[in-house]
Design a protein around this motif. Structure first.
Motif, PDB file in Angstrom:
ATOM      1  N   SER A   5      30.107  40.286  32.807  1.00 49.07           N
ATOM      2  CA  SER A   5      30.654  41.295  31.915  1.00 49.07           C
ATOM      3  C   SER A   5      30.925  40.724  30.528  1.00 49.07           C
ATOM      4  O   SER A   5      30.631  41.345  29.523  1.00 49.07           O
ATOM      5  CB  SER A   5      31.939  41.871  32.506  1.00 49.07           C
ATOM      6  OG  SER A   5      32.513  42.789  31.621  1.00 49.07           O
ATOM      7  N   SER A   6      31.491  39.522  30.470  1.00 53.63           N
ATOM      8  CA  SER A   6      31.835  38.947  29.170  1.00 53.63           C
ATOM      9  C   SER A   6      30.618  38.393  28.433  1.00 53.63           C
ATOM     10  O   SER A   6      30.685  38.149  27.240  1.00 53.63           O
ATOM     11  CB  SER A   6      32.904  37.866  29.332  1.00 53.63           C
ATOM     12  OG  SER A   6      32.425  36.823  30.153  1.00 53.63           O
ATOM     13  N   GLU A  12      34.059  43.795  24.939  1.00 53.62           N
ATOM     14  CA  GLU A  12      34.383  43.814  26.368  1.00 53.62           C
ATOM     15  C   GLU A  12      35.567  44.752  26.634  1.00 53.62           C
ATOM     16  O   GLU A  12      35.543  45.540  27.598  1.00 53.62           O
ATOM     17  CB  GLU A  12      34.695  42.411  26.871  1.00 53.62           C
ATOM     18  CG  GLU A  12      35.019  42.384  28.356  1.00 53.62           C
ATOM     19  CD  GLU A  12      35.305  40.986  28.888  1.00 53.62           C
ATOM     20  OE1 GLU A  12      35.310  40.856  30.122  1.00 53.62           O
ATOM     21  OE2 GLU A  12      35.526  40.062  28.096  1.00 53.62           O
TER      22      GLU A  12
END
Length: 169
Positions: A13-14, A22
């Motif tokens: 995700s990051s 994010e």
């Protein structure tokens, strides 16, 4: 093992660089998760009513509810895929949906007119949920989410109008 999966989801995700922070991706996905839960809950309610409707409007409502639950079934996939595009896992269990949805479950088998009223309320609930996500998506310049929300709003507002029309004397 669960900690490793959470860590790898977080790392993935990051590392996403699509021009949306994010923090904004998480906020948008949270809103879309509520929309997914509402949509799935409305799908289930509509399908239940399709199976169990009776009365003089049986054929009309049976076919109308089928068209509506079919559209909702396709919508849950689009919403879940948008959440995944943002790099966030999409919820997919009854437990998660029960926590996230704004649509109450209906016990028993209501009369046809009550089914229509409950589906109007459900369509309007989904509309409110979709509309509540717009400020977050707009702030993040997330046009794909805004486009998805616009499409969902058009469907749900039109469906609520059509159902409401059946209730007029």
């Amino acid at each position: 093992m669960a900690k490793n999966k959470e860590k790898s989801d977080k790392d993935l995700s990051s590392s996403i660089n699509i021009g949306i922070s994010e923090e904004d991706r998480i906020a948008i996905a949270d809103g879309l998760s509520r929309l997914l839960a509402d949509t799935y809950t409305l799908y289930l309610k509509t399908h239940n009513f399709h199976w169990n409707v009776t009365g003089p409007m049986f054929n009309t409502l049976h076919l109308m509810f089928e068209a509506q639950y079919t559209e909702l079934a396709l919508a849950v996939d689009l919403i879940a895929e948008r959440i995944r595009s943002l790099g966030i896992p999409a919820p997919g269990t009854y437990t998660a949906y029960a926590k996230l949805t704004s649509i109450p479950e209906t016990e028993g088998v209501p009369k046809a007119t009550e089914m229509i009223k409950l589906l109007v309320e459900g369509q309007e609930s989904v509309t409110r949920t979709a509309r509540s996500i717009f400020p977050i998506a707009e702030k993040a310049n997330d046009e794909p989410t805004a486009d998805l929300l616009t499409q969902r709003l058009q469907v749900h507002e039109k469906t609520a109008w059509m159902l409401r029309s059946l209730l007029e004397e």
